[in-house]
Scaffold this active site. Structure first.
Site, PDB file in Angstrom:
ATOM      1  N   ASP A 152      -9.286  -4.059 -27.965  1.00 18.51           N
ATOM      2  CA  ASP A 152     -10.536  -3.345 -28.539  1.00 18.51           C
ATOM      3  C   ASP A 152     -10.134  -2.432 -29.704  1.00 18.51           C
ATOM      4  O   ASP A 152     -10.837  -2.353 -30.404  1.00 18.51           O
ATOM      5  CB  ASP A 152     -10.843  -2.316 -27.484  1.00 18.51           C
ATOM      6  N   LYS A 210      -8.504  -3.184 -22.154  1.00 15.72           N
ATOM      7  CA  LYS A 210      -9.189  -2.768 -20.767  1.00 15.72           C
ATOM      8  C   LYS A 210      -7.843  -2.320 -20.037  1.00 15.72           C
ATOM      9  O   LYS A 210      -6.905  -2.734 -19.988  1.00 15.72           O
ATOM     10  CB  LYS A 210      -9.724  -3.919 -20.124  1.00 15.72           C
ATOM     11  N   GLY A 227     -17.410  -6.238 -25.015  1.00 16.49           N
ATOM     12  CA  GLY A 227     -16.511  -6.938 -25.610  1.00 16.49           C
ATOM     13  C   GLY A 227     -16.479  -6.137 -27.206  1.00 16.49           C
ATOM     14  O   GLY A 227     -17.627  -6.398 -27.536  1.00 16.49           O
TER      15      GLY A 227
HETATM   16  O1  MRU Z   1     -15.168  -2.651 -21.508  1.00 19.52           O
HETATM   17  P1  MRU Z   1     -15.482  -3.983 -22.093  1.00 19.52           P
HETATM   18  O2  MRU Z   1     -16.072  -4.954 -20.875  1.00 19.52           O
HETATM   19  O3  MRU Z   1     -16.162  -3.943 -23.241  1.00 19.52           O
HETATM   20  O4  MRU Z   1     -14.005  -4.223 -22.499  1.00 19.52           O
HETATM   21  C1  MRU Z   1     -13.764  -5.564 -23.190  1.00 19.52           C
HETATM   22  C2  MRU Z   1     -12.149  -5.671 -23.257  1.00 19.52           C
HETATM   23  O5  MRU Z   1     -11.399  -4.832 -23.083  1.00 19.52           O
HETATM   24  C3  MRU Z   1     -11.597  -6.880 -24.035  1.00 19.52           C
HETATM   25  O6  MRU Z   1     -10.456  -7.409 -23.685  1.00 19.52           O
HETATM   26  C4  MRU Z   1     -11.583  -6.549 -25.761  1.00 19.52           C
HETATM   27  O7  MRU Z   1     -12.979  -6.087 -26.010  1.00 19.52           O
HETATM   28  C5  MRU Z   1     -11.534  -7.868 -26.219  1.00 19.52           C
HETATM   29  S1  MRU Z   1     -12.704  -8.781 -26.370  1.00 19.52           S
HETATM   30  C6  MRU Z   1     -12.378 -10.078 -27.360  1.00 19.52           C
END
Ligand code: MRU
Length: 356
Positions: free
Chosen positions: A240, A251, A52
């Site tokens: 992200d 994601k 995240g």
């Molecule tokens: O690969 P991850 O689990 O780190 O991806 C997380 C996401 O895509 C979240 O939607 C993003 O980091 C926002 S978190 C508040």
């Protein structure tokens, strides 16, 4: 937020150690893990024990604290900062947090550097918690409006885990949901499973359950038909990296949800703290899209009837796979951005209006 009725944050510092909740073990086991060295922090980010965007930023900040405890030498700190930034490429928070720490530590003498690093890492952590709380209070207004109009349960669709487990507390996409629930508004969440790592099924559903929020896990491909049937009132997702033009990198699969939302007139909101805005690049093609291990695709992990965690292969060994972890949703598909400073249009004008 709570696990088993007890309040937790996702990361904290205690006795010269960084403590994290190991998210690779959830939802079947709750394990608190110690990070003792900067290598441990890099490994935790790479293997997604922490994940995240905001949480990997805070973990990187504390990683630099561990680096100073381990070896109070400038060249070691510089090397640590470069390795932390390289540990995951897409979420901008990682670089943002490391750059902020390094700027603060520049020119500080050996005697004071640890204290200043610790204070700055704590400031990054506390700031994110405050940002996420405000995102919730701002997003609450949208859910409240739908609830007042509909006079029935508000159905919210979310993708991946942009919940408190992805931040320090509250989450980004989930924060308006937690605030609405705490205000007594009836909400129900459609949780995209989010293949291949299943952050929706494993983490979002888990944290919503722990807070007593009604939710249903759906396959990643189910959102379209639910929207056609009028069973989704609003989509809220995280990000992200958000470009200054309002394009949103999140994601993998987020883009398809946004297309479907557009076709069905379902409002599609993105919740973000300002630390995920990348003001430096103008074209989404310049965003480094993380490509992860194909084993995440070829294998699934779960718990069997004897409570044993098992990993099994699901397709032929010789099949090729491509595991892209993120995609980009163009600003034109985004109804609005929910930030700690308010809600704005997904555009340069909108973002600059909030963040001078
Ligand atoms: O690969 P991850 O689990 O780190 O991806 C997380 C996401 O895509 C979240 O939607 C993003 O980091 C926002 S978190 C508040």
């Amino acid at each position: 937020m709570k696990i088993d009725g007890k309040s937790y944050k996702t990361i904290w510092f205690e006795n010269n150690l960084v403590k994290i909740i190991d998210q690779t073990k959830l939802p079947h086991q709750f394990v608190i893990k110690d990070l003792k060295t900067v290598k441990d922090s890099i490994n935790a980010i790479k293997t997604m024990e922490v994940r995240g965007a905001p949480l990997i930023g805070a973990t990187a900040a504390y990683g630099l604290v561990l680096s100073i405890i381990e070896n109070n030498d400038l060249s070691f700190l510089k090397k640590s900062s470069e390795e932390l930034i390289a540990s995951r490429p897409t979420a901008i928070n990682l670089k943002w947090a490391v750059d902020r720490m390094m700027k603060k530590l520049k020119g500080i003498n050996e005697k004071d550097i640890l204290k200043i690093a610790l204070d700055e890492a704590k400031a990054i952590k506390d700031e994110d918690e405050g940002f996420c709380k405000n995102i919730g209070l701002n997003g609450l207004k949208i859910i409240e409006e739908i609830s007042n109009k509909k006079k029935d349960t508000v159905n919210i669709l979310t993708h991946c885990n942009a919940g408190w487990l992805a931040t320090i507390d509250w989450g980004t996409a989930t924060s308006p949901i937690y605030h609405a629930h705490q205000k007594g508004i009836k909400v129900h969440v459609w949780v995209d499973e989010t293949r291949p790592r299943n952050q929706g099924a494993n983490l979002t559903s888990y944290e919503l359950n722990e807070e007593g929020i009604s939710n249903t896990v759906i396959t990643d491909n189910a959102g379209g038909i639910l929207m056609q049937r009028g069973q989704v009132d609003i989509c809220i997702v995280g990000t992200d990296r958000t470009l200054s033009n309002g394009d949103v990198c999140n994601k993998i699969g987020t883009y398809l949800k946004a297309l479907s939302a557009k076709d069905n007139n379902v409002p599609f909101y993105v919740a973000l703290p300002s630390s995920t805005i990348d003001w430096s690049i103008k074209d989404h093609k310049q965003i480094p899209i993380e490509e992860r291990n194909s084993e995440e695709l070829s294998h699934v992990e779960g718990i069997d009837e004897n409570n044993q965690i098992k990993k099994v292969r699901i397709y032929p060994q010789k099949s090729k796979s491509l595991n892209l972890a993120f995609d980009v949703t163009p600003a034109k598909l985004v109804t609005g951005l929910i930030t700690e400073k308010g809600i704005c249009e997904a555009s340069e004008k909108g973002l600059k209006g909030l963040f001078k």
